[in-house]
Design a protein around this motif. Sequence first.
Motif, PDB file in Angstrom:
ATOM      1  N   PHE A 166     -48.357 -29.325   0.177  1.00  0.00           N
ATOM      2  CA  PHE A 166     -48.470 -29.958  -1.179  1.00  0.00           C
ATOM      3  C   PHE A 166     -48.618 -28.919  -2.342  1.00  0.00           C
ATOM      4  O   PHE A 166     -48.085 -28.876  -3.072  1.00  0.00           O
ATOM      5  CB  PHE A 166     -49.203 -31.163  -1.091  1.00  0.00           C
ATOM      6  N   ILE A 167     -49.756 -28.104  -1.896  1.00  0.00           N
ATOM      7  CA  ILE A 167     -50.136 -27.366  -2.661  1.00  0.00           C
ATOM      8  C   ILE A 167     -48.996 -26.187  -2.923  1.00  0.00           C
ATOM      9  O   ILE A 167     -48.727 -25.602  -4.133  1.00  0.00           O
ATOM     10  CB  ILE A 167     -51.478 -26.457  -2.305  1.00  0.00           C
ATOM     11  N   LEU A 168     -48.470 -25.757  -2.148  1.00  0.00           N
ATOM     12  CA  LEU A 168     -47.266 -24.751  -2.109  1.00  0.00           C
ATOM     13  C   LEU A 168     -46.242 -25.191  -2.676  1.00  0.00           C
ATOM     14  O   LEU A 168     -45.551 -24.490  -3.233  1.00  0.00           O
ATOM     15  CB  LEU A 168     -46.745 -24.409  -0.647  1.00  0.00           C
ATOM     16  N   GLN A 169     -45.931 -26.430  -2.746  1.00  0.00           N
ATOM     17  CA  GLN A 169     -44.625 -27.013  -3.486  1.00  0.00           C
ATOM     18  C   GLN A 169     -45.112 -27.360  -4.648  1.00  0.00           C
ATOM     19  O   GLN A 169     -44.310 -27.324  -5.823  1.00  0.00           O
ATOM     20  CB  GLN A 169     -44.287 -28.493  -2.766  1.00  0.00           C
ATOM     21  N   PHE A 170     -46.263 -27.995  -5.014  1.00  0.00           N
ATOM     22  CA  PHE A 170     -46.475 -28.422  -6.313  1.00  0.00           C
ATOM     23  C   PHE A 170     -47.433 -27.755  -7.326  1.00  0.00           C
ATOM     24  O   PHE A 170     -47.598 -28.392  -8.513  1.00  0.00           O
ATOM     25  CB  PHE A 170     -46.692 -29.860  -6.085  1.00  0.00           C
ATOM     26  N   LEU A 171     -48.267 -26.815  -6.737  1.00  0.00           N
ATOM     27  CA  LEU A 171     -49.379 -26.140  -7.713  1.00  0.00           C
ATOM     28  C   LEU A 171     -48.695 -25.469  -8.963  1.00  0.00           C
ATOM     29  O   LEU A 171     -47.640 -24.694  -8.528  1.00  0.00           O
ATOM     30  CB  LEU A 171     -50.286 -25.634  -6.807  1.00  0.00           C
ATOM     31  N   SER A 172     -48.811 -25.676 -10.028  1.00  0.00           N
ATOM     32  CA  SER A 172     -48.171 -25.019 -11.131  1.00  0.00           C
ATOM     33  C   SER A 172     -48.842 -24.119 -11.787  1.00  0.00           C
ATOM     34  O   SER A 172     -50.113 -23.979 -11.852  1.00  0.00           O
ATOM     35  CB  SER A 172     -47.785 -26.234 -12.083  1.00  0.00           C
ATOM     36  N   PRO A 173     -48.304 -23.011 -12.689  1.00  0.00           N
ATOM     37  CA  PRO A 173     -49.063 -22.183 -13.551  1.00  0.00           C
ATOM     38  C   PRO A 173     -49.849 -22.822 -14.202  1.00  0.00           C
ATOM     39  O   PRO A 173     -51.071 -22.217 -14.527  1.00  0.00           O
ATOM     40  CB  PRO A 173     -48.048 -21.315 -14.234  1.00  0.00           C
ATOM     41  N   ARG A 174     -49.660 -24.028 -14.888  1.00  0.00           N
ATOM     42  CA  ARG A 174     -50.444 -24.828 -15.883  1.00  0.00           C
ATOM     43  C   ARG A 174     -51.804 -25.151 -15.179  1.00  0.00           C
ATOM     44  O   ARG A 174     -52.844 -24.786 -15.831  1.00  0.00           O
ATOM     45  CB  ARG A 174     -49.499 -25.931 -16.317  1.00  0.00           C
ATOM     46  N   VAL A 175     -51.747 -25.671 -14.171  1.00  0.00           N
ATOM     47  CA  VAL A 175     -53.017 -26.039 -13.371  1.00  0.00           C
ATOM     48  C   VAL A 175     -53.577 -24.806 -13.031  1.00  0.00           C
ATOM     49  O   VAL A 175     -55.014 -24.675 -13.208  1.00  0.00           O
ATOM     50  CB  VAL A 175     -52.563 -26.944 -12.292  1.00  0.00           C
ATOM     51  N   MET A 176     -52.872 -23.491 -12.552  1.00  0.00           N
ATOM     52  CA  MET A 176     -54.032 -22.524 -12.062  1.00  0.00           C
ATOM     53  C   MET A 176     -54.516 -22.017 -13.425  1.00  0.00           C
ATOM     54  O   MET A 176     -55.563 -21.507 -13.364  1.00  0.00           O
ATOM     55  CB  MET A 176     -52.695 -21.490 -11.693  1.00  0.00           C
ATOM     56  N   ARG A 177     -53.933 -21.925 -14.676  1.00  0.00           N
ATOM     57  CA  ARG A 177     -54.578 -21.616 -15.861  1.00  0.00           C
ATOM     58  C   ARG A 177     -55.751 -22.504 -16.032  1.00  0.00           C
ATOM     59  O   ARG A 177     -56.692 -21.947 -16.450  1.00  0.00           O
ATOM     60  CB  ARG A 177     -53.609 -21.725 -16.900  1.00  0.00           C
ATOM     61  N   ARG A 178     -55.515 -23.612 -16.140  1.00  0.00           N
ATOM     62  CA  ARG A 178     -56.466 -24.597 -16.200  1.00  0.00           C
ATOM     63  C   ARG A 178     -57.829 -24.520 -15.406  1.00  0.00           C
ATOM     64  O   ARG A 178     -59.163 -24.548 -15.796  1.00  0.00           O
ATOM     65  CB  ARG A 178     -56.058 -26.206 -16.083  1.00  0.00           C
ATOM     66  N   PHE A 179     -57.702 -24.152 -14.232  1.00  0.00           N
ATOM     67  CA  PHE A 179     -58.749 -23.876 -13.295  1.00  0.00           C
ATOM     68  C   PHE A 179     -58.956 -22.328 -13.299  1.00  0.00           C
ATOM     69  O   PHE A 179     -60.025 -21.874 -12.489  1.00  0.00           O
ATOM     70  CB  PHE A 179     -58.427 -24.314 -11.710  1.00  0.00           C
ATOM     71  N   ARG A 180     -58.526 -21.556 -13.939  1.00  0.00           N
ATOM     72  CA  ARG A 180     -58.833 -20.102 -14.277  1.00  0.00           C
ATOM     73  C   ARG A 180     -58.633 -19.562 -12.743  1.00  0.00           C
ATOM     74  O   ARG A 180     -59.777 -18.707 -12.480  1.00  0.00           O
ATOM     75  CB  ARG A 180     -60.170 -20.013 -14.825  1.00  0.00           C
ATOM     76  N   MET A 181     -57.756 -19.681 -12.090  1.00  0.00           N
ATOM     77  CA  MET A 181     -57.851 -19.163 -10.905  1.00  0.00           C
ATOM     78  C   MET A 181     -57.475 -17.549 -11.038  1.00  0.00           C
ATOM     79  O   MET A 181     -56.851 -17.026 -11.661  1.00  0.00           O
ATOM     80  CB  MET A 181     -56.753 -19.648  -9.936  1.00  0.00           C
ATOM     81  N   PHE A 182     -57.900 -16.924  -9.905  1.00  0.00           N
ATOM     82  CA  PHE A 182     -57.888 -15.513  -9.678  1.00  0.00           C
ATOM     83  C   PHE A 182     -57.799 -15.185  -8.077  1.00  0.00           C
ATOM     84  O   PHE A 182     -58.707 -15.982  -7.408  1.00  0.00           O
ATOM     85  CB  PHE A 182     -58.540 -14.587 -10.512  1.00  0.00           C
ATOM     86  N   ARG A 183     -57.399 -14.232  -7.673  1.00  0.00           N
ATOM     87  CA  ARG A 183     -57.375 -13.663  -6.312  1.00  0.00           C
ATOM     88  C   ARG A 183     -58.281 -12.533  -6.250  1.00  0.00           C
ATOM     89  O   ARG A 183     -57.765 -11.515  -6.785  1.00  0.00           O
ATOM     90  CB  ARG A 183     -56.156 -13.776  -5.673  1.00  0.00           C
ATOM     91  N   LEU A 184     -59.046 -12.337  -5.312  1.00  0.00           N
ATOM     92  CA  LEU A 184     -60.033 -11.070  -4.879  1.00  0.00           C
ATOM     93  C   LEU A 184     -59.444 -10.576  -3.458  1.00  0.00           C
ATOM     94  O   LEU A 184     -59.096 -11.182  -2.620  1.00  0.00           O
ATOM     95  CB  LEU A 184     -61.271 -11.542  -5.142  1.00  0.00           C
ATOM     96  N   LEU A 185     -59.205  -9.180  -3.776  1.00  0.00           N
ATOM     97  CA  LEU A 185     -58.998  -8.461  -2.461  1.00  0.00           C
ATOM     98  C   LEU A 185     -60.445  -7.932  -2.035  1.00  0.00           C
ATOM     99  O   LEU A 185     -60.970  -6.974  -2.658  1.00  0.00           O
ATOM    100  CB  LEU A 185     -58.010  -7.310  -2.783  1.00  0.00           C
ATOM    101  N   ASP A 186     -60.776  -8.522  -0.894  1.00  0.00           N
ATOM    102  CA  ASP A 186     -62.254  -7.995  -0.518  1.00  0.00           C
ATOM    103  C   ASP A 186     -62.135  -6.915   0.891  1.00  0.00           C
ATOM    104  O   ASP A 186     -61.722  -7.555   1.790  1.00  0.00           O
ATOM    105  CB  ASP A 186     -62.974  -9.324   0.020  1.00  0.00           C
ATOM    106  N   ASP A 187     -61.911  -5.705   0.550  1.00  0.00           N
ATOM    107  CA  ASP A 187     -61.938  -4.706   1.472  1.00  0.00           C
ATOM    108  C   ASP A 187     -63.078  -4.235   1.793  1.00  0.00           C
ATOM    109  O   ASP A 187     -63.951  -3.564   1.079  1.00  0.00           O
ATOM    110  CB  ASP A 187     -61.052  -3.423   0.878  1.00  0.00           C
ATOM    111  N   THR A 188     -63.399  -4.445   3.362  1.00  0.00           N
ATOM    112  CA  THR A 188     -64.951  -4.082   3.641  1.00  0.00           C
ATOM    113  C   THR A 188     -65.105  -2.478   3.383  1.00  0.00           C
ATOM    114  O   THR A 188     -66.289  -2.175   3.481  1.00  0.00           O
ATOM    115  CB  THR A 188     -65.096  -4.461   5.104  1.00  0.00           C
TER     116      THR A 188
END
Length: 507
Positions: A384-406
Motif C-alpha cells: 500500500f505504501i509503495l503504491q500510494f504514498l505521494s510526494p505531497r504526504v512525504m512533504r507534509r510529514f517532513r520525511m527524510f532518509r538517513l544513511l547510518d554507516d557505523t
Amino acid sequence: MAEIGTMPLLYEGSHWDFATLRRCYDAIERIAQEELKLDVYPNRIEVITAEQMLDVYTAHGMPLTYRHWSYGKHFLLHETEYKKGYSNLAYEVVINSNPCISYLMEGNSATMQALVIAHAAFGHNHFFKNNHLFRQWTDATAILDYLEFARTFVSRCEDRYGIAAVERVLDAAHALSRHGVHRHGGRRPLNLKSEEQRERERRAYDESVYNDLWRTVPSGKPQAIFDSVAERRRRLGLPEENLLYFLEKISPVLKPWERELIRIVRLIAQYFYPQPQAKVMNEGCATWVHHRVMTRLHETGQIDDAAYLEAIHSTTNVVTQMGFEHAGPNFNPYALGYAIMEDIARACTDPSEEDRQWFPDFAGNGDPVGTLHHAWANYRDESFILQFLSPRVMRRFRMFRLLDDTSDPTLLVDAIHDEHGYREMRRTLARSYDPGLNTPDIQVVDVDLGGDRRLMVEHRTKPGELLHAKDAAATLRYLARLWGYEVRLQEVDMTTDNVLAVHSAGP
C-alpha cells in the motif's frame, strides 16, 4: 426533539442511553451503506466497563480465551498503569468475527459512542471482511467457536493432568508462537466440529492401543532411520519454518494432549498473523470512515457544532504524528494510514499535475470511494505504501532518509525532497513494513531420529543482525523442553553460508 436543517438531532449534550445508540447506529449505517458503500459483517455492539475493557486487553482483544498466568500478569500491569494515570484505555475494541463484535466504553460521551461505532463497527468491520489478507488467512465465522473449544480443552487438561503440567507446555508454546505460523499457502479453516471430533478420535485411539506391558518390550530399530541426510530431510518435510507445527507432528516426547495444546496456540497465532501486516491500512481505513461519517452527520444536521468539534478534537489526537526526535515507533499508523487515504480521495477529485504524473491510474477519476475500496481490498501495509504514498504526504510529514554507516562518525541525509529522494524514501519506508524483514528467518533444517535426535535449527541472517544471545538461549530452552532432546541453533550468513554463531540448549 430539536432540529437543525432538515433532519433531527440524534442527541444533545454528552449523555446517552441505549435509544441514543440505536438512533446513532441507524444514521451511521445509512451513510456507511448508501454513501460509502461499505460491506460489513452483522454487528454486535456491547457496552462494557473499564475493568471489562482491561479483561479484553488481557485476552488480546478476544471475548474469551483459555486460562494462563500471563493473562493475569498483563491484567495487573494494565490496571496499575490505568489507575495511576500512566495510560488511558481505548475508546473501543473490535473483534474480527462474524458477527463483528465491537466493545464500547460506558464512560464515553454520546459523540464518542457515535464515533467509535463508525470507526469500529463499520470501518474496521469492512476492512476485516474485504481485505484479501484477512480473507485468505482468517475465518471470522469460526473463531469464537474455536476459542470456546480451546478454553474447554485446556480446562479439561488442567483437571486431568494438573495446572503445572499444562502451563509447562503453554509457556513454551507461547514463547515460540511468533514462529508458529504458516506464512505460505493460505488459510487453514477453523471448524469447531472437526476439531472436537479429531480430538476425541485421537484420545480414543490412544486409549484403545495402550497396554502397560508394551513398555517392557525392547524397542526395535526406529523406523525414522533413513539412508541419507537428503532422504531424511525429504521425509520430514525439511526445512520447516513453522516450529510449533514441526513440534506438534514430530516431537518424540510429547503426549497427545500436549500436541493438542501446541496446536491450539499455533492456530490462534495463525489467526492473528495478518493483523500486524495491515495495521496502517486497517487503522487508516477506520479513521477515514469515522471522520467522513461524522462530517456527513454534521452536514445533514444530525449532530450539532459542539459534537462535531468534539469528534474533530478526538480525531486530531489520534492522527497526531510526533517528530523524529520523539522516542517510539517512527510513524503513528493512524496518522500515516489516514493521511495517505485522505490524499487518495483528494487526488481523485482535485488532482495536481504532480498527482497525474505519480498516479495516472486514479488521479482525477472522480471516484474516491471506489479507489479506496480497491486499495482496502488488495494491499497490505508494505505494498500500500509503495503504491500510494505521494510526494505531497512525504512533504507534509517532513520525511527524510538517513544513511547510518557505523564506520562514519557522522550521519548522512541521503534522500531529500526531489524526484529521486521521494522514490527512495517511499521504497525504504515500504520495506520497513515487510514482514519478511521484521521476523527472523528461523527454520528446522535437520534431525536424526534414529541417532542422537539432536534438533538442528538455522537462522539465516546478515553479519551484525544476530539474535540477542540471552533471548536466543531462553527461547532455545523452551524449544528443547518441547522437543525432549538437545537443540542446536546456527546463525548463518545468507550470502556466504558461513556460520556466524552457535547456540545450544538441552531439555
